[in-house]
Every structure is written in structure tokens, then in C-alpha cells.
Motif scaffolding. Structure first.
Motif: not given
Length: 196
Positions: A24-37, A182-191
Motif C-alpha cells: 500500500a505504500d513505500a514502507a511496505t514495499a521496502a519491507a516486502a523486498e527485504e523479505q524476499g519478494a 502484505e505482511g510477513d512473507i518470510a515464512h512463505l519463502v522458507g524463512g
């Protein structure tokens, strides 16, 4: 600059299945990239997203012009909204390409997929579970559509809620990417990625 980051390239180059995260915004975009999106999805314009990430942006909005104005790299064209109007599907598809956008076509059943292939032959499909019957799982609906996607085309699955098990099942079946919330996606990519 629109279209500078290729969604198709991000999906093709990824190791295994790619995650496209709705933000929805720049902060969630940066977080998603950091988590492996490997890509981002916007439902409406979000200032600062382009500056916050190097990932390709897929826009789900009314028109390719709106996608271009939002700074997206790709646009979702929903086949069911344009199947009755003569040439409207083709016009929207070609307009997206004129604007430098990749066009991802959302299909919900085999008939729509076949019609879209005959009329515009896109490179990327978004397989929707909207037409799942009451007793049918969303995952099963998407997996039923997958064999109808021709070899060489990219398939993105859209599921209302995705678990690690669903992502693994989609990857095994040959789906290129899954669209998740959006949200914590790390568990979807295996951690989380290991620290270096």
C-alpha cells in the motif's frame, strides 16, 4: 519512467517460485523486498514506492493509463470485464504495450483463457480462483487452470490466503509466481534470508 523493470524477467530469473506482494505504500514495499519478494502489486497509486524499491511493480487498476501514471511496470487486464465488448480487450492490451507496460491478463476459467489466447496471446497470465465452487479449494481451482497455459507463458497464481504448503504445491506444479497479501512473507519463502 514506466516499464523500466520487467516483471517477466524477474519471474523468469527467479530461483523457484516468485512472490508478488500486494503493498500500500513505500514502507511496505521496502519491507516486502527485504523479505524476499520479487515483485510488488499496487491496487492504487502509492507515492514513493518506485524510490523505495528496485522491484517491478504490477498495477491492478482500471486502465493502462492509470498504471502508467502510477509508475508501474505492468498492468492487470481482467478478461471477464472485456469479453463481451468487441475489440475492447485488444484495445486495452495494445494500449498497455504502447505505454511500455507488460500486460498480465487475469483469467478465471478455461474458456476465458482460451479466448484470451485467440485474441491477444499474452506472455503472462494471472490465474484467479474467483470461480471456485463452494466445495472447491482456491488452490485446486488455480491448479486446474494451469495445464491450459501454453508452454513458454508465465503463470501467476492469485489465492485469497497463501500458506507455505500452498506455495510449495504451486511451485511443484510449475506456477511461476504467487500473488500474496502484505505482511510477513518470510515464512512463505522458507524463512528469512541468512545473514552474510
Amino acid at each position: 519512467m514506466t516499464g523500466s523493470r520487467r516483471l517477466s524477467q524477474a519471474l523468469s530469473e527467479g530461483d523457484g517460485i516468485s512472490l508478488l506482494v500486494n503493498v500500500a505504500d513505500a514502507a511496505t514495499a521496502a519491507a516486502a523486498e527485504e523479505q524476499g519478494a520479487e515483485g510488488l502489486v499496487l491496487d492504487r497509486p502509492a507515492p514513493g514506492v518506485r524510490d523505495a524499491t528496485g522491484l517491478p511493480v504490477l498495477f491492478r487498476g482500471e486502465s493502462p493509463d492509470a498504471a502508467s501514471a502510477a509508475g508501474a511496470d505492468a498492468w492487470v487486464l481482467i478478461a471477464e470485464h472485456h469479453h463481451d465488448e468487441e475489440d475492447e480487450l485488444e484495445e486495452h492490451y495494445h494500449r498497455a504495450l504502447e505505454l511500455g507496460l507488460e500486460c498480465v491478463i487475469d483469467v478465471r476459467d478455461e474458456e476465458e483463457l482460451e479466448t484470451v489466447l485467440e485474441r491477444v496471446d499474452p506472455e503472462i497470465f494471472l490465474l484467479s480462483s474467483r470461480e471456485a465452487d463452494d466445495d472447491e479449494e482456491a488452490l485446486d481451482r488455480v491448479l486446474e487452470l494451469l495445464p491450459d497455459v501454453p508452454a513458454g507463458k508465465l503463470a501467476i497464481a492469485e489465492l485469497p490466503a497463501s500458506t507455505r504448503e500452498e506455495v510449495v504445491s504451486l511451485e511443484r506444479a510449475g506456477v511461476d509466481a504467487v500473488l500474496v497479501g502484505e505482511g510477513d512473507i518470510a515464512h512463505l519463502v522458507g524463512g528469512p534470508a541468512p545473514a552474510v
